[in-house]
Design a protein around this motif. Structure first.
Motif, short mmCIF file in Angstrom:
data_model
loop_
_atom_site.label_atom_id
_atom_site.label_comp_id
_atom_site.label_asym_id
_atom_site.label_seq_id
_atom_site.Cartn_x
_atom_site.Cartn_y
_atom_site.Cartn_z
N GLY A 197 0.81 -1.21 0.00
CA GLY A 197 0.00 0.00 0.00
C GLY A 197 0.84 1.25 0.00
N ASP A 198 0.39 2.25 0.75
CA ASP A 198 1.11 3.53 0.79
C ASP A 198 2.53 3.38 1.32
N GLY A 219 10.20 7.36 -8.09
CA GLY A 219 9.41 6.21 -8.49
C GLY A 219 10.15 5.43 -9.57
N ALA A 220 9.69 4.21 -9.82
CA ALA A 220 10.32 3.34 -10.81
C ALA A 220 9.98 3.78 -12.23
N HIS A 221 10.88 3.47 -13.17
CA HIS A 221 10.59 3.72 -14.58
C HIS A 221 9.47 2.80 -15.06
N SER A 222 9.49 1.55 -14.59
CA SER A 222 8.59 0.51 -15.07
C SER A 222 8.03 -0.25 -13.88
N VAL A 223 6.72 -0.51 -13.89
CA VAL A 223 6.10 -1.25 -12.80
C VAL A 223 5.21 -2.33 -13.39
N ILE A 224 5.37 -3.53 -12.89
CA ILE A 224 4.53 -4.67 -13.27
C ILE A 224 3.47 -4.87 -12.21
N ALA A 264 0.79 0.14 -7.85
CA ALA A 264 1.61 0.16 -9.06
C ALA A 264 1.67 1.56 -9.66
N ILE A 265 0.52 2.20 -9.81
CA ILE A 265 0.49 3.53 -10.42
C ILE A 265 1.28 4.53 -9.58
N ARG A 266 1.10 4.47 -8.28
CA ARG A 266 1.74 5.45 -7.39
C ARG A 266 3.23 5.18 -7.21
N SER A 267 3.67 3.97 -7.57
CA SER A 267 5.10 3.65 -7.49
C SER A 267 5.85 4.03 -8.76
N THR A 268 5.12 4.53 -9.77
CA THR A 268 5.71 4.83 -11.07
C THR A 268 6.02 6.31 -11.18
N PRO A 282 -9.05 6.36 -10.28
CA PRO A 282 -9.42 7.75 -10.02
C PRO A 282 -8.91 8.64 -11.16
N GLY A 283 -9.83 9.18 -11.94
CA GLY A 283 -9.45 9.90 -13.14
C GLY A 283 -8.54 11.09 -12.90
N ARG A 284 -8.81 11.89 -11.88
CA ARG A 284 -8.02 13.09 -11.65
C ARG A 284 -6.57 12.71 -11.28
N GLU A 285 -6.43 11.71 -10.41
CA GLU A 285 -5.07 11.29 -10.03
C GLU A 285 -4.32 10.72 -11.22
N LEU A 286 -5.01 9.90 -12.02
CA LEU A 286 -4.36 9.33 -13.19
C LEU A 286 -3.96 10.42 -14.18
N PHE A 287 -4.85 11.39 -14.35
CA PHE A 287 -4.57 12.51 -15.26
C PHE A 287 -3.31 13.25 -14.84
N SER A 288 -3.15 13.43 -13.55
CA SER A 288 -2.02 14.22 -13.03
C SER A 288 -0.72 13.44 -12.95
N SER A 289 -0.79 12.12 -13.07
CA SER A 289 0.38 11.29 -12.80
C SER A 289 1.36 11.21 -13.97
N HIS A 290 0.88 11.44 -15.18
CA HIS A 290 1.70 11.24 -16.38
C HIS A 290 2.23 9.81 -16.48
N VAL A 291 1.44 8.85 -15.99
CA VAL A 291 1.83 7.44 -16.03
C VAL A 291 1.13 6.76 -17.20
#
Length: 338
Positions: free
Chosen positions: A216-217, A231-236, A248-252, A270-279
């Motif tokens: 988790g966090d 964060g990692a370049h690549s996350v599986i 996974a998303i937050r570790s990238t 969560p759309g807003r978080e994903l939008f802001s993550s550039h992942v």
């Protein structure tokens, strides 16, 4: 013949089933050399996926071709073959782009925890080895049918490669073989997330450089600590739960890639978080057929040994114990010998 059938959650029985026969001229019949229990088989076993009627189980398989339909040209009786859990023609436009799991004529392959199996679209689904392999190579070839091919796709989707740091969420067979794939693709650093000592050791054997036990966090924070806060370049992502996907998303790092292959159950992004993550997110059912020729060569040449992921080997008639052992996390992956 005998085969494993799931009747209800927790209720797997090995019972008499009709032997398969050629139905379409593109079919092949295989005498199975080995099959196994998949982590995705545990979803219906645990009652998370509904079971409404008896279901023949198994979708990972290797064996000897016994019979082929009149239109089959690329495999013949007597050959040892590896096939994907999704049958594809390997000629449609989607297949030619490398996504055979989404073939326009795709058919799911099921009932492989048995003595014999009918494989549709044999020309596009099965790949023969150079000769019948020695017994010790069979487990490795079996992984190529799903878990190795899936872990490999996850690493490719995550753009693992030279100079990259790869984090792996999930220490089941797919995650562990994702570690192996990332190493083969040249990743510089591979962080396996696991709390289980035996799985940590296997991850290290497959090429992990770091182990993170937090989830988790806390797990995300630990990945950030190991990557200069970026964060990692690549996350599986090899689990399929909400927690695993968000971990996974937050570790990238921004601009990084997540390769997700865990069968999703209740995942909402969560759309807003994903939008802001550039992942970048890419994944889904693995196009195993794309990778089979390369994986077969690596295994045959003994450059990789993915068969080590099997830590329990049982005769087919003890398949229920294989399910129990994996459900109780007493085994990483159970191999079944017909």
């Amino acid at each position: 013949m005998i085969g494993a059938v799931l009747h209800a959650p927790g209720d797997v029985r090995v019972e008499e089933r009709d032997e398969p026969r050629i139905v379409a001229p593109t079919d092949a019949i295989i005498r199975l050399s080995a099959a196994c229990v998949c982590g995705s088989d545990l979803w219906p076993y645990r009652g998370i996926d509904k079971v409404t009627e008896p279901r023949p189980m198994g979708h990972e398989y290797v064996g000897i071709v016994e019979e082929v339909g009149g239109d089959v040209r690329t495999v013949r009786p007597g050959q040892f073959v590896v096939g994907s859990f999704i049958a594809s023609d390997n000629t449609c436009e989607i297949c030619r782009s490398g996504y055979q799991a989404a073939c326009v004529h795709r058919v799911g392959v099921g009932g492989a925890q048995a003595q014999y199996l009918r494989v549709p679209l044999a020309d596009g689904t099965l790949v023969a080895t150079g000769d019948v392999p020695s017994d010790d190579l069979v487990p490795g070839f079996l992984t190529a049918s799903d878990v190795l091919g899936t872990g490999w796709f996850a690493a490719v989707a995550a753009e693992a490669g030279p100079g990259r740091t790869v984090a792996v969420v999930g220490d089941g067979a797919v995650g562990l073989l994702g570690v192996l794939a990332a190493r083969q693709l040249g990743a510089e650093r591979i962080i396996a997330m696991s709390r289980h000592e035996s799985r940590q050791q296997l991850a290290r054997d497959f090429g992990a450089t770091d182990i993170v036990t937090e989830r988790g966090d806390e797990g995300v924070a630990r990945i950030k600590d190991l990557t200069n806060g970026l964060g990692a370049h690549s996350v599986i992502e090899a689990v399929g739960t909400q927690e695993a996907m968000m971990q996974a998303i937050r570790s990238t790092r921004p601009g990084g890639h997540v390769g997700f292959v865990g069968v999703n159950h209740g995942v909402q992004l969560p759309g807003r978080e994903l939008f802001s993550s550039h992942v970048h997110l890419h994944g889904g059912p693995a196009p195993v057929r794309r990778f089979l020729p390369e994986l077969i060569d690596l295994i045959a040449d003994r450059r990789i040994d993915p068969g080590k992921v099997f830590d329990l080997v049982l005769p087919l008639d003890q398949a229920p114990e294989g399910y129990r052992a994996m459900d109780e996390r007493r085994a990483i992956k159970a191999l079944l010998r017909p």
